[in-house]
Scaffold this motif. Structure first.
Motif, mmCIF file in Angstrom:
data_model
loop_
_atom_site.group_PDB
_atom_site.id
_atom_site.type_symbol
_atom_site.label_atom_id
_atom_site.label_comp_id
_atom_site.label_asym_id
_atom_site.label_seq_id
_atom_site.Cartn_x
_atom_site.Cartn_y
_atom_site.Cartn_z
ATOM 1 N N VAL A 11 0.837 -1.211 0.000
ATOM 2 C CA VAL A 11 0.000 0.000 0.000
ATOM 3 C C VAL A 11 0.870 1.258 0.000
ATOM 4 C CG1 VAL A 11 -1.719 1.321 1.299
ATOM 5 C CG2 VAL A 11 -1.914 -1.154 1.160
ATOM 6 N N LEU A 12 1.894 1.258 0.863
ATOM 7 C CA LEU A 12 2.743 2.441 1.006
ATOM 8 C C LEU A 12 3.498 2.767 -0.279
ATOM 9 C CD1 LEU A 12 3.010 4.273 3.470
ATOM 10 C CD2 LEU A 12 5.111 3.080 4.086
ATOM 11 N N THR A 13 3.700 1.763 -1.131
ATOM 12 C CA THR A 13 4.387 2.002 -2.401
ATOM 13 C C THR A 13 3.414 2.301 -3.545
ATOM 14 O OG1 THR A 13 4.475 -0.408 -2.760
ATOM 15 C CG2 THR A 13 6.425 0.621 -1.813
ATOM 16 N N GLY A 14 2.143 2.550 -3.202
ATOM 17 C CA GLY A 14 1.192 3.047 -4.197
ATOM 18 C C GLY A 14 0.384 2.000 -4.923
ATOM 19 N N ALA A 15 0.108 0.883 -4.249
ATOM 20 C CA ALA A 15 -0.626 -0.210 -4.891
ATOM 21 C C ALA A 15 -2.057 0.190 -5.235
ATOM 22 C CB ALA A 15 -0.668 -1.405 -3.953
ATOM 23 N N PRO A 16 -2.615 -0.391 -6.312
ATOM 24 C CA PRO A 16 -4.058 -0.245 -6.566
ATOM 25 C C PRO A 16 -4.835 -1.218 -5.677
ATOM 26 C CG PRO A 16 -3.087 -1.638 -8.248
ATOM 27 C CD PRO A 16 -1.948 -1.217 -7.338
ATOM 28 N N LEU A 17 -6.158 -1.097 -5.671
ATOM 29 C CA LEU A 17 -6.995 -2.022 -4.912
ATOM 30 C C LEU A 17 -6.758 -3.454 -5.390
ATOM 31 C CD1 LEU A 17 -9.343 -2.090 -2.751
ATOM 32 C CD2 LEU A 17 -10.893 -2.248 -4.696
ATOM 33 N N THR A 18 -6.528 -4.358 -4.441
ATOM 34 C CA THR A 18 -6.097 -5.718 -4.766
ATOM 35 C C THR A 18 -7.008 -6.747 -4.122
ATOM 36 O OG1 THR A 18 -3.806 -4.933 -4.836
ATOM 37 C CG2 THR A 18 -4.123 -7.302 -4.641
ATOM 38 N N ASN A 19 -7.421 -7.734 -4.910
ATOM 39 C CA ASN A 19 -8.215 -8.858 -4.396
ATOM 40 C C ASN A 19 -7.261 -9.872 -3.767
ATOM 41 O OD1 ASN A 19 -10.046 -10.863 -3.881
ATOM 42 N ND2 ASN A 19 -10.556 -11.287 -6.016
ATOM 43 N N ILE A 20 -7.483 -10.216 -2.496
ATOM 44 C CA ILE A 20 -6.525 -11.088 -1.805
ATOM 45 C C ILE A 20 -7.048 -12.506 -1.552
ATOM 46 C CG2 ILE A 20 -5.285 -9.197 -0.672
ATOM 47 C CD1 ILE A 20 -6.961 -9.902 1.890
#
Length: 310
Positions: A208-217
């Motif tokens: 998240v801190l590195t700018g991730a898009p919304l992610t399905n986990i």
């Protein structure tokens, strides 16, 4: 089709205060939710969702019965559920790309509900407060607009956001509810805190801190939690940030420094340390370009499994 409350279309041209007055039932429901003490949710049967993650599952899931997220200040936690199939999605939105995120969670729930003849889509919004920068209000408006743009009817059932989730103490505003959980089997939604936010808490936070898009986990068909593969480069000025005192980290790396939970700074430090230790995750964490896969064991806890078995 529009966003509806009690069958009537929400008028998004009017301020949200007007909407609340027009639908007093929403205010009553928010009051009821706020009055409940936060339940401590233990890891058994839990799938914890971090910021900019989402997970969807159904009541048939033999591993996960609770979806939850917390530590939301200006962020909003969104639960979207289809009443016919019971397919339920929980996500933790921060306003990074709200329209695309809402489309994504709509698709995820619909993919488990297409064969269901009856039922409707219901959305529950919780989080935010009257913050100085009005980030919460902006996100509330973005979410309402994004759901109103969907091709299907979406029924707004819970609206406990921004001014309806605000408390004031010595002229400082705070959220009342920081986290919620949803019971996938019963559809109950309740305020919650989570002693365990794993697995791979630092890795997921770093994403998240590195700018991730919304992610399905999560894959509900295999009942597997799938983390990554994630890739980033060296985090800018990581040594500088790790040298700063708590006040500097709080002031510069939070959207709402006065309202953060007490563990915010230690969490950020832990994430920054992880980023320093793994400047190139393609080498140290994901050399085979495969996700880290977890399944619930007999005790209901996440256990890593070998990815090449899948």
């Amino acid at each position: 089709m529009p966003l509806l409350v009690n069958g009537a279309r929400v008028d998004l041209a009017r301020p949200t205060g007007d909407m609340i007055r027009a639908h007093p039932y929403l205010e009553e429901k928010a009051k009821l939710l706020r009055s409940q003490p936060a339940q401590i949710v233990e890891p058994k049967g839990l799938l914890y969702v971090q910021q900019r993650e989402f997970a969807v599952t159904t009541p048939k899931d033999g591993s996960v019965s609770i979806l939850g997220s917390d530590d939301a200040t200006t962020c909003h936690i969104v639960v979207l559920r289809h009443t016919g199939s019971g397919a339920t999605c929980l996500t933790h939105c921060d306003g990074s790309d709200t329209e695309a995120e809402v489309s994504l969670i709509m698709s995820s729930v619909k993919s488990f509900s297409n064969s269901t003849g009856c039922g409707r889509l219901e959305v529950h919004l919780v989080g935010g407060f009257n913050d100085d920068r009005q980030l919460s209000q902006k996100l509330t408006n973005q979410l309402l607009r994004a759901f109103d743009l969907q091709p299907e009817d979406v029924h707004l059932v819970t609206f406990c956001v921004t001014e309806l989730n605000d408390r004031e103490e010595q002229d400082i505003h705070f959220p009342i509810i920081y986290g919620i959980a949803v019971n996938v089997k019963t559809a109950e939604i309740f305020p919650a805190t989570f002693p365990e936010k794993g697995p791979d808490e630092d890795l997921r936070s770093a994403h998240v801190l590195t700018g991730a898009p919304l992610t399905n986990i999560y894959d509900p068909k295999t009942e597997q939690l799938r983390i990554g593969p994630y890739f980033w480069g060296p985090f800018p000025h990581v040594d500088f940030w790790l040298e700063q005192d708590d006040a500097q980290i709080l002031q510069n790396l939070s959207t709402s420094p006065l309202a953060e939970p007490p563990h915010f700074v230690s969490h950020i430090r832990s994430t920054l340390t992880f980023l320093k230790e793994h400047p190139f995750p393609s080498r140290s964490l994901f050399p085979d370009r495969k996700p880290r896969i977890y399944k619930k064991n007999e005790e209901g806890l996440w256990e890593q499994v070998c990815s090449d078995k899948t």
